[in-house]
Design a protein around this motif. Sequence first.
Motif, mmCIF file in Angstrom:
data_model
loop_
_atom_site.group_PDB
_atom_site.id
_atom_site.type_symbol
_atom_site.label_atom_id
_atom_site.label_comp_id
_atom_site.label_asym_id
_atom_site.label_seq_id
_atom_site.Cartn_x
_atom_site.Cartn_y
_atom_site.Cartn_z
ATOM 1 N N ALA A 35 -6.534 -10.387 11.805
ATOM 2 C CA ALA A 35 -5.210 -10.485 11.190
ATOM 3 C C ALA A 35 -5.235 -9.974 9.753
ATOM 4 C CB ALA A 35 -4.718 -11.933 11.235
ATOM 5 N N GLY A 36 -6.332 -10.256 9.028
ATOM 6 C CA GLY A 36 -6.446 -9.753 7.668
ATOM 7 C C GLY A 36 -6.538 -8.233 7.623
ATOM 8 N N VAL A 37 -7.296 -7.656 8.552
ATOM 9 C CA VAL A 37 -7.409 -6.192 8.611
ATOM 10 C C VAL A 37 -6.054 -5.564 8.945
ATOM 11 C CG1 VAL A 37 -8.461 -4.287 9.873
ATOM 12 C CG2 VAL A 37 -9.855 -6.247 9.192
ATOM 13 N N VAL A 38 -5.323 -6.172 9.885
ATOM 14 C CA VAL A 38 -3.998 -5.655 10.251
ATOM 15 C C VAL A 38 -3.066 -5.690 9.048
ATOM 16 C CG1 VAL A 38 -1.957 -6.111 11.653
ATOM 17 C CG2 VAL A 38 -4.228 -6.193 12.693
ATOM 18 N N ASP A 39 -3.110 -6.777 8.277
ATOM 19 C CA ASP A 39 -2.271 -6.851 7.075
ATOM 20 C C ASP A 39 -2.583 -5.720 6.104
ATOM 21 O OD1 ASP A 39 -0.936 -9.034 7.990
ATOM 22 O OD2 ASP A 39 -1.941 -10.507 6.724
ATOM 23 N N LEU A 40 -3.868 -5.455 5.905
ATOM 24 C CA LEU A 40 -4.246 -4.376 4.983
ATOM 25 C C LEU A 40 -3.793 -3.019 5.500
ATOM 26 C CD1 LEU A 40 -7.845 -5.495 3.951
ATOM 27 C CD2 LEU A 40 -5.758 -5.636 2.601
ATOM 28 N N THR A 42 -1.243 -2.355 7.493
ATOM 29 C CA THR A 42 0.214 -2.211 7.399
ATOM 30 C C THR A 42 0.660 -1.943 5.967
ATOM 31 O OG1 THR A 42 0.440 -4.623 7.186
ATOM 32 C CG2 THR A 42 0.648 -3.674 9.403
ATOM 33 N N VAL A 43 -0.127 -2.399 4.990
ATOM 34 C CA VAL A 43 0.208 -2.105 3.592
ATOM 35 C C VAL A 43 -0.128 -0.652 3.257
ATOM 36 C CG1 VAL A 43 -0.393 -2.642 1.198
ATOM 37 C CG2 VAL A 43 -0.012 -4.483 2.831
ATOM 38 N N LEU A 44 -1.239 -0.170 3.805
ATOM 39 C CA LEU A 44 -1.648 1.202 3.511
ATOM 40 C C LEU A 44 -0.759 2.235 4.198
ATOM 41 C CD1 LEU A 44 -5.525 0.780 3.800
ATOM 42 C CD2 LEU A 44 -4.171 0.966 1.709
ATOM 43 N N LEU A 45 -0.264 1.916 5.395
ATOM 44 C CA LEU A 45 0.596 2.850 6.116
ATOM 45 C C LEU A 45 2.022 2.779 5.570
ATOM 46 C CD1 LEU A 45 -0.657 2.189 9.766
ATOM 47 C CD2 LEU A 45 -1.256 4.106 8.267
ATOM 48 N N PRO A 46 2.713 3.892 5.455
ATOM 49 C CA PRO A 46 4.101 3.873 4.942
ATOM 50 C C PRO A 46 5.029 3.168 5.927
ATOM 51 C CG PRO A 46 3.538 6.063 5.750
ATOM 52 C CD PRO A 46 2.265 5.268 5.783
ATOM 53 N N PRO A 47 5.998 2.398 5.428
ATOM 54 C CA PRO A 47 6.923 1.694 6.324
ATOM 55 C C PRO A 47 7.901 2.668 6.999
ATOM 56 C CG PRO A 47 7.601 1.402 4.051
ATOM 57 C CD PRO A 47 6.290 2.129 4.015
ATOM 58 N N ALA A 48 8.367 2.286 8.172
ATOM 59 C CA ALA A 48 9.355 3.101 8.876
ATOM 60 C C ALA A 48 10.659 3.118 8.079
ATOM 61 C CB ALA A 48 9.586 2.542 10.275
ATOM 62 N N ARG A 49 11.267 4.296 7.920
ATOM 63 C CA ARG A 49 12.447 4.416 7.064
ATOM 64 C C ARG A 49 13.625 3.625 7.598
ATOM 65 N NH1 ARG A 49 12.797 10.741 5.015
ATOM 66 N NH2 ARG A 49 10.793 10.763 3.863
ATOM 67 N N TYR A 50 13.822 3.650 8.923
ATOM 68 C CA TYR A 50 14.993 2.945 9.445
ATOM 69 C C TYR A 50 14.839 1.447 9.266
ATOM 70 C CZ TYR A 50 12.422 1.586 13.686
ATOM 71 O OH TYR A 50 11.537 1.046 14.576
ATOM 72 N N ARG A 51 13.592 0.928 9.363
ATOM 73 C CA ARG A 51 13.389 -0.502 9.119
ATOM 74 C C ARG A 51 13.613 -0.838 7.650
ATOM 75 N NH1 ARG A 51 7.794 -2.038 12.352
ATOM 76 N NH2 ARG A 51 8.525 -1.601 14.478
ATOM 77 N N ALA A 69 2.612 -6.019 -1.884
ATOM 78 C CA ALA A 69 1.445 -6.358 -2.689
ATOM 79 C C ALA A 69 0.862 -7.712 -2.281
ATOM 80 C CB ALA A 69 1.815 -6.358 -4.175
ATOM 81 N N ALA A 70 1.741 -8.677 -2.040
ATOM 82 C CA ALA A 70 1.262 -10.000 -1.635
ATOM 83 C C ALA A 70 0.590 -9.960 -0.266
ATOM 84 C CB ALA A 70 2.422 -10.987 -1.616
ATOM 85 N N THR A 71 1.066 -9.098 0.634
ATOM 86 C CA THR A 71 0.442 -8.971 1.962
ATOM 87 C C THR A 71 -0.981 -8.456 1.851
ATOM 88 O OG1 THR A 71 2.602 -8.539 2.954
ATOM 89 C CG2 THR A 71 0.673 -7.930 4.237
ATOM 90 N N ALA A 72 -1.209 -7.516 0.944
ATOM 91 C CA ALA A 72 -2.573 -7.016 0.737
ATOM 92 C C ALA A 72 -3.491 -8.133 0.250
ATOM 93 C CB ALA A 72 -2.565 -5.860 -0.251
#
Length: 589
Positions: A35-40, A42-51, A69-72
């Motif tokens: 779960a910690g790796v997934v959080d990191l 998702t922070v490194l990957l750019p968010p989907a624009r429509y979301r 930042a807090a998610t990282a």
Amino acid sequence: MPDSSDARRKPVTERRPPARVPSSVRWTARFLALAGVVDLLTVLLPPARYRLSLLTEVVPLTGVQTARAATAAVGLLLIYLSVGLRRRTREAWFLAVALALVSAALNVLKGLDLDAAAISAGLLAALLGGRRDYCAAVERTSRWRALAALAGFGAAGLAVGVAEIAVRSRALEPGQSPRLWVVDAAEGMVGVTGPLRFTRPAVADAVSLTTGTMGLLAAAVALVLLLRPLGRRPGHTPDDVERIGRLLATHGRQDSLGYFALRPDKSVIWSPTGKAGVAYRVIWGVSLASGDPIGDPEAWPGAVEAWLADCRRNRWTPAVLGCGERAGLAYAKQGLNAIELGDEALVDVAEFALDGRSMRAVRQAVGRVERAGYTCHLARQRDLSPDMLAEARRACHQLRDGEVERGFSMALSRVGDPADGDCLLVLARDADGRLRGLLQFVPWGDDGLSLDVMRRDRAADNGLIEYMVVTVLRQAADLGVSRVSLNFAVLRSVFARGDRLGAGPVLRLWYHVLMLASRYWQLESLYRANAKYLPRWQPRYLCYPSMADLPRIGLAALRAEAFLTMPPIRLRPRTLPEVATAKQVATWG
């Protein structure tokens, strides 16, 4: 002859169900790290624009950036916490539950990452379902230390944040009082955008970065102090030393490493009968035993069980460095795994000779040193004069390669102690009478020697070490010695067979990796130095609970052997109640 023992080896496979961390706890800890790796990620990957466009209609953009930042930070804490969770402490469980909740909320706030939020929710369900597995409590003093560290680092971070705002006060919009500076710094430390308004966005980002970093540092230090396992100050009581001496006198032939249990940085846990014990040292949460248990092999299971119970009670990871096959079976029956670590070089004095083509290099080296006028003096330590013993101590220090005394499992790390009267010292002098080389052998039962210290003046003639070793083997019979243990060769079989015809790709890969490592740690040269005496190779094993523990065990072993050293900073150690003599305490201080 060097490889003849390979065919006679028996795998260490006999075992019973392990008494260690339950599988549910191990899988939950792995889930936590995932779960910690997934959080990191998702922070490194750019968010989907429509979301992101949907989210910014409800949440301000600054809030989204703060959530990222807090998610990282939460991801890093989850990865670290996965180690503490394996120790089954209630504090680790509470923190994991809280972080799983926060992670799920942050993944929604930072970009509607519902898949990552679902993983956090699944982690939360796993933690709640297995809450009864986490029953170990952290000692009360560690809780107060964690709170004190949180308060101290928090106050320092608040002061740094306010100071940075004061330095950059020209970039503030008018009409904002210093009271808001404190509020903004405090909120920035918990990842929330404060009330201050800056004329330049770059200044606002710099202040947020500073305060957020200080807040994360305070939380991380407090978490480390809360979850770190207890240590134990090493040392023997006078009763331990006396008991070890008695057992070595009656059962010392069992293990060439038995005498090294007397190292001052080891402790001993005894079997219920007192007829056997396990020598160990606690490093970074790893209880690192070395060699075979001391004493009667029939009492080994009781000693091993007592040592493992002590590990479970204090949440230490058990590991054994360099045990023999019989001891490996005893540890395997208690649930530990075993892998071959390397081989110990054993020389039978009666079979040793310098004749033959295979001994040509050694014979030439010895002859060259003898022609140069070197002489060798062998004596038990108790038979040396005080002046000669003092000279040997000085030489041991002056001829050491580097400032650090290396060794743990196969080294005594002292010369000239009055308690070591049976140790054999080998002093080599040149034609002018200067001491140019020194060996120390510790007793191995009543008819064996085990190499401990090996020193050589770098300016001395080549072949001095061979000359001293051969002198010992030549005169061993006069000393009542029939067998001599030389150095230990890590993964010796890889060096012996890795470059031969027919070696498979995996073996060849291992061989090239170890040859690369030998540039720094002399692994290959140590094997070659042993092999020239045509010894009998005896395998030694590493015992461990699970593959996931091997990285921590490896670091602890490197620290114990002094291949990893710490800066010379004196800190007050955090230890369990100890038993030590006043002389030992004075030595530590």
